[in-house]
Design a protein around this motif. Structure first.
Motif, PDB file in Angstrom:
ATOM      1  N   HIS A   1      -2.163  -7.049  10.552  1.00  0.00           N
ATOM      2  CA  HIS A   1      -1.546  -6.053  11.437  1.00  0.00           C
ATOM      3  C   HIS A   1      -1.945  -6.324  12.891  1.00  0.00           C
ATOM      4  O   HIS A   1      -1.097  -6.282  13.792  1.00  0.00           O
ATOM      5  CB  HIS A   1      -1.985  -4.641  11.031  1.00  0.00           C
TER       6      HIS A   1
ATOM      7  N   ASP B   1      -4.406  -3.536   0.375  1.00  0.00           N
ATOM      8  CA  ASP B   1      -3.571  -4.047   1.462  1.00  0.00           C
ATOM      9  C   ASP B   1      -2.912  -2.886   2.207  1.00  0.00           C
ATOM     10  O   ASP B   1      -2.853  -2.883   3.441  1.00  0.00           O
ATOM     11  CB  ASP B   1      -2.491  -4.981   0.924  1.00  0.00           C
ATOM     12  N   ARG B   2      -2.426  -1.931   1.434  1.00  0.00           N
ATOM     13  CA  ARG B   2      -1.775  -0.773   2.047  1.00  0.00           C
ATOM     14  C   ARG B   2      -2.771   0.040   2.869  1.00  0.00           C
ATOM     15  O   ARG B   2      -2.473   0.471   3.988  1.00  0.00           O
ATOM     16  CB  ARG B   2      -1.156   0.096   0.944  1.00  0.00           C
TER      17      ARG B   2
ATOM     18  N   ALA C   1      -5.638  -7.303   5.435  1.00  0.00           N
ATOM     19  CA  ALA C   1      -4.450  -6.557   5.831  1.00  0.00           C
ATOM     20  C   ALA C   1      -4.575  -6.032   7.258  1.00  0.00           C
ATOM     21  O   ALA C   1      -3.621  -6.070   8.040  1.00  0.00           O
ATOM     22  CB  ALA C   1      -4.214  -5.397   4.862  1.00  0.00           C
TER      23      ALA C   1
ATOM     24  N   HIS D   1      -4.327  -0.476  -4.083  1.00  0.00           N
ATOM     25  CA  HIS D   1      -3.512  -0.978  -2.982  1.00  0.00           C
ATOM     26  C   HIS D   1      -4.345  -1.130  -1.697  1.00  0.00           C
ATOM     27  O   HIS D   1      -4.041  -0.504  -0.663  1.00  0.00           O
ATOM     28  CB  HIS D   1      -2.304  -0.082  -2.735  1.00  0.00           C
TER      29      HIS D   1
ATOM     30  N   VAL E   1      -4.189   7.702  -0.261  1.00  0.00           N
ATOM     31  CA  VAL E   1      -3.299   6.607  -0.644  1.00  0.00           C
ATOM     32  C   VAL E   1      -3.103   6.650  -2.164  1.00  0.00           C
ATOM     33  O   VAL E   1      -4.082   6.626  -2.917  1.00  0.00           O
ATOM     34  CB  VAL E   1      -3.896   5.252  -0.230  1.00  0.00           C
TER      35      VAL E   1
ATOM     36  N   GLU F   1      -3.623  -1.817   6.110  1.00  0.00           N
ATOM     37  CA  GLU F   1      -2.479  -1.769   7.033  1.00  0.00           C
ATOM     38  C   GLU F   1      -2.381  -0.399   7.686  1.00  0.00           C
ATOM     39  O   GLU F   1      -2.171  -0.275   8.905  1.00  0.00           O
ATOM     40  CB  GLU F   1      -1.199  -2.082   6.267  1.00  0.00           C
ATOM     41  N   LEU F   2      -2.532   0.656   6.878  1.00  0.00           N
ATOM     42  CA  LEU F   2      -2.430   2.010   7.415  1.00  0.00           C
ATOM     43  C   LEU F   2      -3.552   2.305   8.410  1.00  0.00           C
ATOM     44  O   LEU F   2      -3.330   2.938   9.451  1.00  0.00           O
ATOM     45  CB  LEU F   2      -2.480   3.024   6.273  1.00  0.00           C
TER      46      LEU F   2
END
Length: 333
Positions: free
Chosen positions: A84, A285-286, A80, A283, A312, A289-290
């Motif tokens: 980005h 992936d989240r 992820a 999560h 998260v 990304e963050l």
């Protein structure tokens, strides 16, 4: 913060020579190299990677350091972050830390590649070796907090996730629920154990310390942990597993055991197993990304609010394994 000119003055050489030593130019005498290296260490010098990158015409580079790139959670987190970075014209270097002892060596080797930002999911218990870098580049911690250092952090809601997973088993009627983890040296395992204990208490169940088993770091460890639990006279009927790696190791063991299972962390094919695994989705992936977005934000607004801790949210994904029954002749419902 020491500059290259400071190092040059301490070593009695030119700034250009310092640069050549730092960049491992072979055309420097051993005596000069030793003198400059000593000055670099004494002054705790680190380069300002962003101007160097721009002068060289190179695209910005993000480093991603995780315990093990093969681990499903960390693989998804790194992927992820890479996606980005690609959208913003940045490159990514990914490395596996391997062990707490190797962490400083691996990370510092990455930093010498003129990184413009670093995402690290740490293993070690002292991150003071990064202190000189956090003033120069964005350093973002993921999954586990830094020790001895203040930096941006993204973590999953570990306690709540463990509470959800354990409560879910209790709601299915289980009163003997085991906890299977790797090591309490990791903050994630400690937090998940706290969530498990709270769920047992909230469900009005008696806490049996014999049902808390650690050491499940691989397939052999998972098998040994389950064997330990099955030697109990009043063995558990359900199991909360604290990470996907241990859950993968449990798959061949549980084929011959009638035990309901929930695990922290989803992984590929978990939904295709029989029974399919009920999981707490972190999560990744989240999170990746963050973390990568935070690097972008810090590069554009370096004087922004610092540091920030972000939790998260996690989610229970119910499948079949939480409904396994130990009663002969009664199917999974």
């Amino acid at each position: 913060m020491a500059t290259m000119r400071d190092v040059a003055a301490r070593a009695g050489v030119s700034a250009k020579t310092v640069s050549r030593v730092f960049n491992q130019d072979p055309h420097v005498s051993d005596a000069t190299r030793q003198r400059v290296s000593a000055a670099l260490d004494e002054l705790n010098y680190v380069p300002n990677a962003i101007p160097t990158t721009l002068r060289n015409g190179r695209a910005p580079v993000i480093g991603v350091a995780v315990p093990d790139i093969v681990d499903p959670f960390f693989a998804q987190l790194a992927r992820a972050a890479e996606r980005h970075a690609a959208r913003r014209g940045m490159s990514v270097i990914i490395a596996s830390l391997g062990s707490a002892e190797r962490e400083p060596e691996v990370v510092q080797a990455m930093l010498r590649q003129a990184l413009t930002g670093l995402i690290i999911a740490p293993i070690g218990d002292d991150h003071g070796y990064l202190r000189a870098w956090v003033d120069r580049i964005p350093v973002i911690f993921a999954d586990r907090p830094p020790v001895g250092l203040t930096a941006d952090l993204f973590v999953a809601d570990d306690q709540r996730g463990a509470h959800l997973a354990t409560t879910h088993l209790a709601d299915h009627g289980h009163t003997r629920i085991a906890f299977l983890g790797d090591t309490l040296a990791l903050s994630t395992t400690r937090d998940r154990l706290a969530g498990y204990r709270r769920a047992i208490d909230d469900a009005g169940l008696a806490l049996d310390e014999r049902l808390i088993v650690l050491g499940a770091t691989d397939r052999a460890g998972a098998a040994g942990a389950v064997a330990t639990l099955y030697r109990l006279d009043d063995r558990p009927t359900a199991l909360f597993c604290t990470n996907a790696r241990a859950a993968v190791g449990l798959v061949p063991v549980l084929r011959s055991r009638a035990m309901a299972v929930t695990t922290f962390g989803d992984f590929p094919l978990a939904d295709l197993l029989r029974p399919s695994l009920t999981v707490i989705d972190q999560h990744p992936d989240r999170m990746g990304e963050l973390a990568a977005q935070r690097i972008s934000d810090r590069l554009h607004q370096p004087r922004g609010r610092w540091p920030r801790r972000t939790v998260v949210p996690v989610e229970l994904v119910e499948r079949e394994s939480c409904r396994v029954t130990t009663t002969p002749g009664v199917p999974v419902r």
